[in-house]
Structure formats: structure tokens, C-alpha cells
Design a protein around this motif. Sequence first.
Motif, PDB file in Angstrom:
ATOM      1  N   ALA A 276     102.270  45.752  61.031  1.00 21.33           N
ATOM      2  CA  ALA A 276     101.601  46.636  60.078  1.00 21.33           C
ATOM      3  C   ALA A 276     101.847  48.107  60.404  1.00 21.33           C
ATOM      4  O   ALA A 276     102.039  48.932  59.500  1.00 21.33           O
ATOM      5  CB  ALA A 276     100.098  46.341  60.075  1.00 21.33           C
ATOM      6  N   PHE A 277     101.845  48.453  61.700  1.00 21.10           N
ATOM      7  CA  PHE A 277     102.093  49.841  62.106  1.00 21.10           C
ATOM      8  C   PHE A 277     103.475  50.290  61.653  1.00 21.10           C
ATOM      9  O   PHE A 277     103.639  51.361  61.053  1.00 21.10           O
ATOM     10  CB  PHE A 277     101.977  49.958  63.629  1.00 21.10           C
ATOM     11  N   VAL A 278     104.470  49.462  61.922  1.00 20.10           N
ATOM     12  CA  VAL A 278     105.856  49.827  61.597  1.00 20.10           C
ATOM     13  C   VAL A 278     106.073  49.872  60.088  1.00 20.10           C
ATOM     14  O   VAL A 278     106.627  50.844  59.554  1.00 20.10           O
ATOM     15  CB  VAL A 278     106.837  48.842  62.261  1.00 20.10           C
ATOM     16  N   THR A 279     105.632  48.821  59.385  1.00 19.33           N
ATOM     17  CA  THR A 279     105.846  48.787  57.936  1.00 19.33           C
ATOM     18  C   THR A 279     105.066  49.891  57.230  1.00 19.33           C
ATOM     19  O   THR A 279     105.555  50.479  56.255  1.00 19.33           O
ATOM     20  CB  THR A 279     105.448  47.426  57.350  1.00 19.33           C
ATOM     21  N   GLY A 280     103.859  50.188  57.712  1.00 18.67           N
ATOM     22  CA  GLY A 280     103.072  51.257  57.104  1.00 18.67           C
ATOM     23  C   GLY A 280     103.728  52.613  57.264  1.00 18.67           C
ATOM     24  O   GLY A 280     103.736  53.439  56.336  1.00 18.67           O
ATOM     25  N   SER A 281     104.293  52.858  58.442  1.00 18.89           N
ATOM     26  CA  SER A 281     104.973  54.130  58.684  1.00 18.89           C
ATOM     27  C   SER A 281     106.223  54.269  57.829  1.00 18.89           C
ATOM     28  O   SER A 281     106.448  55.298  57.176  1.00 18.89           O
ATOM     29  CB  SER A 281     105.352  54.239  60.165  1.00 18.89           C
ATOM     30  N   LEU A 282     107.041  53.208  57.838  1.00 16.87           N
ATOM     31  CA  LEU A 282     108.294  53.263  57.060  1.00 16.87           C
ATOM     32  C   LEU A 282     108.026  53.314  55.566  1.00 16.87           C
ATOM     33  O   LEU A 282     108.738  53.985  54.818  1.00 16.87           O
ATOM     34  CB  LEU A 282     109.157  52.048  57.398  1.00 16.87           C
ATOM     35  N   ALA A 283     107.001  52.568  55.127  1.00 20.06           N
ATOM     36  CA  ALA A 283     106.732  52.477  53.693  1.00 20.06           C
ATOM     37  C   ALA A 283     106.453  53.844  53.083  1.00 20.06           C
ATOM     38  O   ALA A 283     106.946  54.162  51.992  1.00 20.06           O
ATOM     39  CB  ALA A 283     105.548  51.547  53.451  1.00 20.06           C
ATOM     40  N   LEU A 284     105.665  54.659  53.788  1.00 21.83           N
ATOM     41  CA  LEU A 284     105.330  55.962  53.228  1.00 21.83           C
ATOM     42  C   LEU A 284     106.412  57.001  53.501  1.00 21.83           C
ATOM     43  O   LEU A 284     106.755  57.797  52.627  1.00 21.83           O
ATOM     44  CB  LEU A 284     103.999  56.452  53.792  1.00 21.83           C
ATOM     45  N   TRP A 285     106.987  56.975  54.710  1.00 18.83           N
ATOM     46  CA  TRP A 285     107.810  58.091  55.146  1.00 18.83           C
ATOM     47  C   TRP A 285     109.313  57.893  54.997  1.00 18.83           C
ATOM     48  O   TRP A 285     110.061  58.874  55.012  1.00 18.83           O
ATOM     49  CB  TRP A 285     107.486  58.437  56.600  1.00 18.83           C
ATOM     50  N   ALA A 286     109.802  56.655  54.904  1.00 23.56           N
ATOM     51  CA  ALA A 286     111.255  56.444  54.872  1.00 23.56           C
ATOM     52  C   ALA A 286     111.934  57.169  53.707  1.00 23.56           C
ATOM     53  O   ALA A 286     112.949  57.857  53.914  1.00 23.56           O
ATOM     54  CB  ALA A 286     111.574  54.954  54.849  1.00 23.56           C
ATOM     55  N   PRO A 287     111.442  57.052  52.446  1.00 25.04           N
ATOM     56  CA  PRO A 287     112.114  57.785  51.357  1.00 25.04           C
ATOM     57  C   PRO A 287     112.106  59.302  51.564  1.00 25.04           C
ATOM     58  O   PRO A 287     113.119  59.974  51.334  1.00 25.04           O
ATOM     59  CB  PRO A 287     111.314  57.383  50.113  1.00 25.04           C
ATOM     60  N   ALA A 288     110.970  59.847  52.014  1.00 26.76           N
ATOM     61  CA  ALA A 288     110.890  61.290  52.263  1.00 26.76           C
ATOM     62  C   ALA A 288     111.826  61.696  53.397  1.00 26.76           C
ATOM     63  O   ALA A 288     112.464  62.759  53.352  1.00 26.76           O
ATOM     64  CB  ALA A 288     109.456  61.678  52.591  1.00 26.76           C
ATOM     65  N   PHE A 289     111.926  60.855  54.431  1.00 26.49           N
ATOM     66  CA  PHE A 289     112.813  61.132  55.555  1.00 26.49           C
ATOM     67  C   PHE A 289     114.277  61.141  55.107  1.00 26.49           C
ATOM     68  O   PHE A 289     115.053  62.019  55.491  1.00 26.49           O
ATOM     69  CB  PHE A 289     112.592  60.084  56.649  1.00 26.49           C
ATOM     70  N   LEU A 290     114.653  60.169  54.288  1.00 23.02           N
ATOM     71  CA  LEU A 290     116.028  60.108  53.790  1.00 23.02           C
ATOM     72  C   LEU A 290     116.342  61.317  52.895  1.00 23.02           C
ATOM     73  O   LEU A 290     117.452  61.850  52.923  1.00 23.02           O
ATOM     74  CB  LEU A 290     116.245  58.803  53.016  1.00 23.02           C
ATOM     75  N   LEU A 420      94.301  49.285  63.770  1.00 23.98           N
ATOM     76  CA  LEU A 420      95.219  49.737  64.810  1.00 23.98           C
ATOM     77  C   LEU A 420      96.653  49.875  64.313  1.00 23.98           C
ATOM     78  O   LEU A 420      97.527  50.306  65.065  1.00 23.98           O
ATOM     79  CB  LEU A 420      95.183  48.762  65.993  1.00 23.98           C
ATOM     80  N   GLY A 421      96.890  49.483  63.049  1.00 24.41           N
ATOM     81  CA  GLY A 421      98.246  49.516  62.506  1.00 24.41           C
ATOM     82  C   GLY A 421      98.430  50.552  61.430  1.00 24.41           C
ATOM     83  O   GLY A 421      98.431  51.760  61.702  1.00 24.41           O
ATOM     84  N   ASP A 422      98.551  50.099  60.167  1.00 20.85           N
ATOM     85  CA  ASP A 422      98.944  51.029  59.107  1.00 20.85           C
ATOM     86  C   ASP A 422      97.814  51.857  58.536  1.00 20.85           C
ATOM     87  O   ASP A 422      98.055  52.678  57.642  1.00 20.85           O
ATOM     88  CB  ASP A 422      99.674  50.294  57.983  1.00 20.85           C
ATOM     89  N   ALA A 423      96.572  51.691  59.031  1.00 27.13           N
ATOM     90  CA  ALA A 423      95.514  52.608  58.588  1.00 27.13           C
ATOM     91  C   ALA A 423      95.757  53.996  59.158  1.00 27.13           C
ATOM     92  O   ALA A 423      95.519  55.008  58.492  1.00 27.13           O
ATOM     93  CB  ALA A 423      94.141  52.092  59.022  1.00 27.13           C
ATOM     94  N   GLY A 424      96.220  54.047  60.383  1.00 28.78           N
ATOM     95  CA  GLY A 424      96.425  55.347  61.018  1.00 28.78           C
ATOM     96  C   GLY A 424      97.870  55.768  61.151  1.00 28.78           C
ATOM     97  O   GLY A 424      98.151  56.967  61.308  1.00 28.78           O
ATOM     98  N   SER A 425      98.809  54.809  61.081  1.00 25.99           N
ATOM     99  CA  SER A 425     100.199  55.169  61.377  1.00 25.99           C
ATOM    100  C   SER A 425     100.810  56.185  60.403  1.00 25.99           C
ATOM    101  O   SER A 425     101.495  57.116  60.847  1.00 25.99           O
ATOM    102  CB  SER A 425     101.068  53.911  61.460  1.00 25.99           C
ATOM    103  N   PRO A 426     100.594  56.093  59.066  1.00 28.82           N
ATOM    104  CA  PRO A 426     101.179  57.120  58.200  1.00 28.82           C
ATOM    105  C   PRO A 426     100.633  58.515  58.501  1.00 28.82           C
ATOM    106  O   PRO A 426     101.386  59.491  58.541  1.00 28.82           O
ATOM    107  CB  PRO A 426     100.780  56.664  56.787  1.00 28.82           C
ATOM    108  N   TYR A 427      99.313  58.590  58.720  1.00 28.43           N
ATOM    109  CA  TYR A 427      98.697  59.884  59.044  1.00 28.43           C
ATOM    110  C   TYR A 427      99.171  60.372  60.406  1.00 28.43           C
ATOM    111  O   TYR A 427      99.468  61.566  60.596  1.00 28.43           O
ATOM    112  CB  TYR A 427      97.185  59.755  59.014  1.00 28.43           C
ATOM    113  N   LEU A 428      99.234  59.445  61.391  1.00 33.15           N
ATOM    114  CA  LEU A 428      99.677  59.804  62.739  1.00 33.15           C
ATOM    115  C   LEU A 428     101.101  60.345  62.720  1.00 33.15           C
ATOM    116  O   LEU A 428     101.400  61.374  63.356  1.00 33.15           O
ATOM    117  CB  LEU A 428      99.585  58.582  63.654  1.00 33.15           C
ATOM    118  N   ILE A 429     101.991  59.654  62.000  1.00 32.49           N
ATOM    119  CA  ILE A 429     103.375  60.117  61.905  1.00 32.49           C
ATOM    120  C   ILE A 429     103.424  61.513  61.282  1.00 32.49           C
ATOM    121  O   ILE A 429     104.168  62.393  61.734  1.00 32.49           O
ATOM    122  CB  ILE A 429     104.221  59.136  61.068  1.00 32.49           C
ATOM    123  N   GLY A 430     102.614  61.745  60.245  1.00 32.13           N
ATOM    124  CA  GLY A 430     102.590  63.052  59.590  1.00 32.13           C
ATOM    125  C   GLY A 430     102.065  64.149  60.490  1.00 32.13           C
ATOM    126  O   GLY A 430     102.625  65.258  60.538  1.00 32.13           O
TER     127      GLY A 430
END
Length: 510
Positions: A276-290, A420-430
Amino acid sequence: MASSSFPDPTSDSTPFFSDDSEAEGSEEPGAGPSQRQEEEEPASGVSSMRAVFTVIVLCFINLLNYMDRFTVAGVLPDIEQYFGINDGKSGLLQTVFICSYMFLAPVFGYLGDRYNRKLIMSVGIGFWSIVTLASSYTPREYFWLLLLTRGLVGVGEASYSTIAPTIIADLYVKERRTQMLSVFYFAIPVGSGLGYIVGSKVDDLAGDWHWALRVTPALGLVAVALLLFVVKEPKRGAIEARPEHTLQRTSWLGDMKALCRNPSFVLSSFGFTAVAFVTGSLALWAPAFLFRAAVFTKGRPPCIKGPCDTSDSLYFGIITVLSGILGVASGAEVSRRLRLRTPRADPLVCALGLLLSAPFLYLAIVFAQTSPIATYVFIFLGETFLSMNWAIVADILLYVVVPTRRSTAEAFQIVLSHLLGDAGSPYLIGVVSDSLKQTDSYLWQFRSLQLSLLTCSFVAVGGGAFFLATALFIEKDRQRAANYAPSDDEPIVVPKSGRSTRVPVSSVLI
């Protein structure tokens, strides 16, 4: 025996707001053998044809849920430009939604183990459709309102995700159940990819990102109609032909104590948390990163005024669909073949998927500044191995947990994996990305997000370790669930003046 005099516990504990009883059927005293044979139905109370249609409807709704979840990610550059927000606030869009979804999951898990699951899902999805439509009319000055409506969307998803797998579990067993769960979980990567694709294309055609959020609400109302008129509530646990006493419900606290003493369930939930951590981070940020990578390498102009170039969201969506289909299918097939050699096949395949995805995701992030083609190839491989987990993790939960605790177990796993996964990972990455920026140049907009996303590879390795640990306990916990019998002091449900009550076994088995 005294226990044979008890009525069906599912109907006792659901005197209203439940249609479990419609699957029970009753036999007329004077009915002949031929009449009884004509009226005979599967143990689940649902015909084989209707069971297939039920799975199709549940898959359609699961696909819609994930389409809606990632439509926002597909138009994220436009949203950032429209509201004038930084990476931290962008990450909040996903975090607020996941937090709402996470905290409501136990509520719907409790209700799903006790009341009419079809009605609960119908109300939740109807509410989700209305709120999603409302979010598309958010004015420019009210970003907080968009956050609020995205949070309320979690109500519908929580009402569905905790309950739908338990309905499939009550319709099928063994290999057939694994196959149907694989079909159900195909909807996650396919729906996610369609979210990016639909979001980007609607944005391009309409020239306004708001229209991208108006596609799924209409389909959601269709889903509610299908739920009400096609899906039938199956009997809980009847398909597994358990003795009657094994289906007695315990209290919620008793359920939670039993789940926490189940090593396979706990360890696999921690492993799924890494997914969930990995998919949540990639799901939100991968297109913006590319997109930022293309701007940094001067392959694309920056987004100064909307609508922004969303071609990266389109490509990422196509990759997500294809890798998801391949990953879920290959994960189920590898697990099926490996089961012939070892009963520990499921957690071993989950561990393999995570451990193989880590290096490919790392390479995808590193190569973004030099080779876009290599980046997309590595993303495809990383997401394929990551997707091998979806159906298998759900199957592990269903066969190491007894039927009357499955919705509660689904809810507990949702809370843990999202907390512990995708609830915080998109915000944490940002937030990490913002903290690493030394200037607001295109170089540091790209570089800071690149360094922040590298975290995902290390989290994937940790998740693989949890699944390897699960393999040590899986045989014993599966056998314990299959042979489960309540202890002498465990309360059971008996009727009292038209309502259910709980008393010790010793007080009724005299």
C-alpha cells in the motif's frame, strides 16, 4: 445433541436489516422428494449463474472505485496550477481520502459481519457518487472544500472494500475462490489505469480538469441499481460446510483478540502495508514525476497556465492496466502451480513479487533523467511484480480467518495497511520533496521528488521480509481456521424475546 436445536445464527443475530433469511428456504411438511429436489439450491443460497453475475457486478464496482481514486492523480498538474498549491498540499488529496476510508473501515467491517451486506454497499456507493460529483464544482478559492469532499468519498469505498471479498468467499471455495478473487482484483490495476486514462483524455477534450471528476458518479448510480437487482446475499460460511457450532459469532473485542493472535494474518497485513505504501506513493506522484522529468530534460514546456500536458498520465495509465493484468494473472498462476510443491506457496509468491519489484522501481526512478523509454520499461516490470500480491493476500486472509470474522479482518487489514501505508505515503513523499528543494528551479522540482520517491524501493524490500515470515506460520494457521471450534467459555448467540443475546456455552448445553 442439544446444539442441533439452535436456529441459524446468522438470522438470529440479524432480526432486521438483513436478507440472510431469504437464502435459507423452508421445507413444507408435506413436500414430496421430487418437490424438495426441485427447490434444492447450493449451500450458499445463490445459484451458480447468479453467483457469476454477482462477481461481475462486484468487479465493475471495484473498477469504478479505483477509477475515481486515481482520476485526481491523472490531472494533478492541472489541480496544482489551478489552486496554486505545493507538493505537500497535493499529497494531502490522497492522504485525506485514505484516512477517511481507513477510519470508517472498522465500522463497515462490524456491520458487514452482522447485517445485510448488499444494502450497506448500496447506500455507501450512492453517497460516494453524490459526493464525487459535488467535488467537481469546487471553486478556485476553496481548496479545503476539495479536501473535504475527497475525504467523504472514503465513506463509499470503506462500505464496499471491507465487504465485497467476503461475499465472494461465501459463494466459492478453494481453487474456484482463488480464481474469482483474481478476477475481482484485476479491477484494481485496471481501474487505476483507467482513472489516469479517463482523467487525462477528458481533461484534454473538455479543456477543464473538473469534467474528469464527473465520469464515475453516473456509473456509480448504475452500480447501485445492479447491486439491488442482481446481487443476492449469500449465507455466511455455509458454502464451506462447517458444523453449525463453528459459525457462532463472538463479540467484536473477542474477534480482535483472535485476529491479533493469528500470526499469518498479522504478518501478511504488515506485508500488504508495504504494498500500500509503494502503490499509494506511485499512484499519486508517478505521472507528476514523469512530467517534471520531461520538463527538466527540455523535452516538454512547463505548465504555466492550464490545461497542462497530461500525456504522461495517459502512458502511465496504459502501463498500469497492462502490468496489473499480467501481474495479477501471473501471481495467481504461479501460486497455483507452487501449491503442488508446498503449502507455503502464497506468502512465498507475495514475497517474491515485492523483492523483485524493488530493484526495477529503483532503476525507473534513476533513469528518468536520461532515458524515458528505459523508465517506462522499468515501471512496467516493477508494477507487474508488485501486482502479483493483490489476489493472493486477499485469499490468505480468507482461509486463515473463520467466516464470521472476515469482514472485521478485512477492516483491520485496511486500517493497518492504510495507516502505515498509503494514508501517509503521498503526503510524506510531498513533504520530503519540498524539504529537499534548494531552489524553485525546474532542476530541483524534479530532483527533490526523485530522491523522495527512492524510499519506495526500500519499503518494498521490508514488505518482502514480512511475507517470508508469514510462510513460517501459514500451514498451522490455515489448519486452525479450517478446524475451528469455540471453547467452552466462548459466548454464542441464542434468541431471547425476539432479540439476540450472548451467554456462555455451559449455560445452554445441559
